[in-house]
Design an enzyme around this catalytic site. Structure first.
Site, short mmCIF file in Angstrom:
data_model
loop_
_atom_site.label_atom_id
_atom_site.label_comp_id
_atom_site.label_asym_id
_atom_site.label_seq_id
_atom_site.Cartn_x
_atom_site.Cartn_y
_atom_site.Cartn_z
N ASP A 30 13.80 -10.90 1.75
CA ASP A 30 13.37 -9.55 1.37
C ASP A 30 14.61 -8.71 1.05
OD1 ASP A 30 10.57 -7.71 1.97
OD2 ASP A 30 12.47 -6.64 1.72
N ILE A 31 14.52 -7.95 -0.04
CA ILE A 31 15.68 -7.18 -0.51
C ILE A 31 16.00 -6.01 0.42
CG2 ILE A 31 14.50 -5.47 -1.98
CD1 ILE A 31 16.54 -6.23 -4.19
N ASN A 84 0.22 -7.38 4.09
CA ASN A 84 -0.35 -6.05 3.85
C ASN A 84 -1.36 -6.20 2.71
OD1 ASN A 84 1.32 -4.83 5.81
ND2 ASN A 84 2.99 -4.68 4.33
N GLY A 90 -0.53 -0.75 3.38
CA GLY A 90 0.91 -0.71 3.18
C GLY A 90 1.42 -1.60 2.07
N GLN A 91 0.50 -2.20 1.31
CA GLN A 91 0.94 -3.08 0.21
C GLN A 91 1.55 -2.25 -0.91
OE1 GLN A 91 -2.07 -5.72 -1.42
NE2 GLN A 91 -0.56 -6.87 -2.60
N HIS A 97 1.92 -11.81 -0.79
CA HIS A 97 3.11 -12.27 -0.06
C HIS A 97 2.87 -12.14 1.44
CE1 HIS A 97 3.55 -8.00 -1.09
NE2 HIS A 97 4.17 -7.84 0.08
N HIS A 99 5.01 -11.64 4.87
CA HIS A 99 6.32 -11.31 5.43
C HIS A 99 6.54 -12.18 6.67
CE1 HIS A 99 6.71 -7.23 3.41
NE2 HIS A 99 5.40 -7.38 3.36
P1 AMP Z 1 4.58 -4.85 0.76
O1 AMP Z 1 4.74 -3.43 1.27
O2 AMP Z 1 3.84 -5.72 1.74
O3 AMP Z 1 3.98 -4.89 -0.63
O4 AMP Z 1 6.04 -5.45 0.71
C1 AMP Z 1 6.78 -5.61 -0.46
C2 AMP Z 1 8.14 -6.10 -0.05
O5 AMP Z 1 8.80 -6.59 -1.19
C3 AMP Z 1 9.05 -5.05 0.60
O6 AMP Z 1 9.44 -5.47 1.91
C4 AMP Z 1 10.24 -4.98 -0.36
O7 AMP Z 1 11.47 -4.78 0.30
C5 AMP Z 1 10.17 -6.34 -1.03
N1 AMP Z 1 10.78 -6.43 -2.36
C6 AMP Z 1 10.54 -5.63 -3.42
N2 AMP Z 1 11.26 -6.03 -4.49
C7 AMP Z 1 11.96 -7.12 -4.09
C8 AMP Z 1 12.88 -7.99 -4.74
N3 AMP Z 1 13.24 -7.83 -6.03
N4 AMP Z 1 13.41 -9.00 -4.03
C9 AMP Z 1 13.08 -9.18 -2.74
N5 AMP Z 1 12.19 -8.41 -2.08
C10 AMP Z 1 11.65 -7.37 -2.75
#
Ligand code: AMP
Length: 111
Positions: A30-31, A84, A90-91, A97, A99
């Protein structure tokens, strides 16, 4: 789907720190990590979220099993697996995906 950031990661158009990959899924860092270990497990095929992917329970099972295997490969036995499902949950990224969060003590309930 055309503008989906995770589809672009699958296609290699956006870089990611890959941890695991097979023909069906990808696991990457995760970034913006929320724990010492914060990985994302995504299907290569686009599904909007968990509800959308319920049509493919075999894939979901493989993703969950692989989540555990990837955590174990990093020496993490205790972790949280989160999906999420929808904006109110919270999505933010609308490509399914999970986590994987580990490496610190978690609290409950989540916010
Ligand atoms: P969600 O809130 O469940 O949709 O989580 C989306 C997740 O994607 C968050 O934890 C972000 O930090 C992660 N994210 C968004 N863009 C990237 C990316 N380019 N590379 C890695 N993780 C990302």
């Amino acid at each position: 789907m055309g503008d989906c950031i995770f589809c672009k990661i699958v296609a290699g158009e956006i870089p990611s720190q890959k941890v695991f990959e097979n023909e069906k899924m990808l696991v990457f860092e995760d970034i913006n990590p929320k724990a010492p270990t914060h990985l994302l497990v995504i299907p290569k095929k686009h599904f909007e979220n968990l509800s959308d992917a319920a049509s493919d329970p075999a894939l979901l099972g493989e993703m969950v099993a692989q989540s555990s295997a990837v955590a174990a490969s990093r020496g993490i036995k205790e972790f949280r697996l989160v999906a999420n499902n929808g904006r109110e949950a919270g999505q933010v990224v609308f490509h399914l995906h999970f986590h994987i969060l580990g490496g610190r003590r978690m609290t409950w309930p989540p916010g």
